[in-house]
Design a protein around this motif. Sequence first.
Motif, PDB file in Angstrom:
ATOM      1  N   THR A  31      -7.954  -3.361  -1.036  1.00  0.00           N
ATOM      2  CA  THR A  31      -6.929  -2.364  -1.110  1.00  0.00           C
ATOM      3  C   THR A  31      -7.560  -0.865  -1.208  1.00  0.00           C
ATOM      4  OG1 THR A  31      -4.897  -1.778  -2.059  1.00  0.00           O
ATOM      5  CG2 THR A  31      -6.513  -2.563  -3.375  1.00  0.00           C
ATOM      6  N   ARG A  32      -6.890   0.073  -1.074  1.00  0.00           N
ATOM      7  CA  ARG A  32      -7.259   1.370  -1.183  1.00  0.00           C
ATOM      8  C   ARG A  32      -6.843   1.687  -2.851  1.00  0.00           C
ATOM      9  NH1 ARG A  32      -6.222   5.805   3.211  1.00  0.00           N
ATOM     10  NH2 ARG A  32      -7.478   6.805   2.027  1.00  0.00           N
ATOM     11  N   SER A  73       0.906  -1.252   0.013  1.00  0.00           N
ATOM     12  CA  SER A  73       0.071   0.005  -0.144  1.00  0.00           C
ATOM     13  C   SER A  73       0.984   1.185  -0.114  1.00  0.00           C
ATOM     14  CB  SER A  73      -1.114  -0.039   1.372  1.00  0.00           C
ATOM     15  OG  SER A  73      -0.323   0.018   2.331  1.00  0.00           O
ATOM     16  N   GLU A 110       0.537   3.868   1.907  1.00  0.00           N
ATOM     17  CA  GLU A 110       0.935   4.319   3.422  1.00  0.00           C
ATOM     18  C   GLU A 110       2.138   3.472   3.758  1.00  0.00           C
ATOM     19  OE1 GLU A 110      -1.954   3.629   2.355  1.00  0.00           O
ATOM     20  OE2 GLU A 110      -2.994   5.389   2.771  1.00  0.00           O
ATOM     21  N   MET A 143     -11.637   0.862   1.755  1.00  0.00           N
ATOM     22  CA  MET A 143     -10.853   0.029   0.872  1.00  0.00           C
ATOM     23  C   MET A 143     -12.128  -0.768  -0.299  1.00  0.00           C
ATOM     24  SD  MET A 143      -7.866  -1.990   3.194  1.00  0.00           S
ATOM     25  CE  MET A 143      -6.662  -1.147   3.708  1.00  0.00           C
TER      26      MET A 143
END
Length: 648
Positions: A469-470, A388, A390, A447
Amino acid sequence: MQKMALPFLPGNTFTDPTKRKYHLSQSLGYKNGYALPARPTVGIGGEPLEVNQLSLAELDELNNKRPTLTYGQAKQPPPEDFIPAHVGFDKKVLKFDAFFQQTVHESQNEYYRVRPVSIFYYLEDDSISVIEPHIENSGMPQGKLIKRMRLPKNDQGDYWHWKDLNVDMNVDFYGKTFHITNCDKWTQEYMASEGIELNPPAPVPSDPYIESRKESAALRTYKTPSNFDKLRQFIELDGKVLRFYCVWDDRNRMFGEMRPYIIQYYLVDDTVEVREVHEANDGHDPFPLLLKRQKLPKNRDNVESSFPSVVMELSEHEIKDWYTPVDFSIGRTVYVYNRPFLIYDCDEFTKAYLYKKFNVKDFTPVEVKGRARNVPKMDLPPYNGFGSFEDSLQSCLSLVPQPPKKDFIKMLENDHKVLRFEAVMDSVKPEDKGRRFIISYRLADDMMTIFEPPVRNSGIISGKFLERTRVTKPGSLPNNAQFYGPQDLYIGATVVVFNHRFVITDADDYVLLYLEAHQQDFPGVQKTIESLRQRRDYKASTIQAPKSVKAAPMKIKRSPGDLQHLLGEVKSQLKKDNYTNFTSLTQAFLKYDKDRSGKIDVNEVKRVCHRQNLPIDDDLMNALVAELDVNKDGQIDHAEFMKFLTYY
């Protein structure tokens, strides 16, 4: 008369045996208590005086008479009467105040004594006496130290005279040194009349032992203790701390700087603590305290020189002056062990306490800013696509990556809340035409998951197309990433997921209800709501639902051949259940023939279907019973049952 004719030579003298008196006649008489001179009338031994009885004044007049030729001798004033010293200076004494120091040996309480004395000088015969006044419980003999006598001044035979005495000088009497400090008023006037100017008075040093005796003998005064004792201080002020923001400007030294600190004053025990304020990448070790919690002296060096500071710590007995809350205020410099700390601000509790306790009203902060530092700017690398965004960003912010922080409140409030949308893939490949997908948006962590339902004989493996997931929008920068939200998922919107394009075609009714109830949480979601409303209205206009009656039997419109197909499925399920659980068809029949009548009721078949969880409608159940009940009597015998399970 014969004796007077003889010359006064040795051998010619003789003693008169008749003479018995040899005393001198008295020349001093007293009248009304006053001493007056008197001329003797008889000589030694009471013999009559044969000389002319003239007075001294007459004799002086005769001696001073001079012969003149013109008008005769001028009359001279009578001379003053002769007054002897023992008459003129009788009871006239000069008094001087003095002291001498006496060394005391083998005593740990005192090293010397200061002994005050009084020096009396008698003008009558130039004699001196030294008297020490009596002091109660002095432990040593006092009184007359030197009795009245003429005191020798040196080895040449000279004696002390009143002209040799003065104030603020030392005199030696028999090897002991006395320091004259003052004299009485009559002595000052007498010395001034004789033309002697006296020195200013000198102070008398105090005797340490006498002062200690006075303190011990003084009347003890007792002061009523304050109501604000230590216990009350602990109960009322526990947990109350004054916080002052300050800086230590050490830029005058090499590599010095202006560093911020926090001074905390604990009211419960009047202790002070200095805490360091750390910033990111300030280059200092992460120590929390500069000075641990303790009582802070104003001047640590103001102690007795005899204190053994090498082996002992300072205590309240050595230091009397400590810092109190009144010593801390905005704009004041406080010295903490010779380090200057400038207080520039304080917190709200401290301001309220100083205003209430000491009536301090000015709390204007002091502007303290050091030289601006050129901090290098960190450029974030482009996102590499692994993991990801982040997680990849944490590896750039710290050497040891930390897991990104999550919004637990949002996760708890939106747990199991999912918005589902139907979408189709927008692709140029012909095999992707018509592929349907379910896009699920999780409100707990923002997400998305994409699922492809199975389609028979499509040649494409169904299942999860995208894990949770984003999803970032196209063109998002790494330092300012933009993610898809509910406001972006409207009917007809194109969602780009890792270079795959999806066009949203439909959504659940829950999506519309949730977005209408939470419009304020998603800015720009009005477009999504309008598209969902238009889609709902379109579906309602195209599909005409039949009118339903409550508690009425369900009626399903079937195509030709559907009933025969469903009837074969039911027979297969019942046959499978019997072959699996029993060894023979006879045992299967006996299972349902509870009363051993050789027949099975039609209702038993219905219960068997319900127990097998078969969704049998009314028309399907009627067709099944019609095929089993050949005789139309509501009973199924053994032969009919065997035929039903054996043949389709």
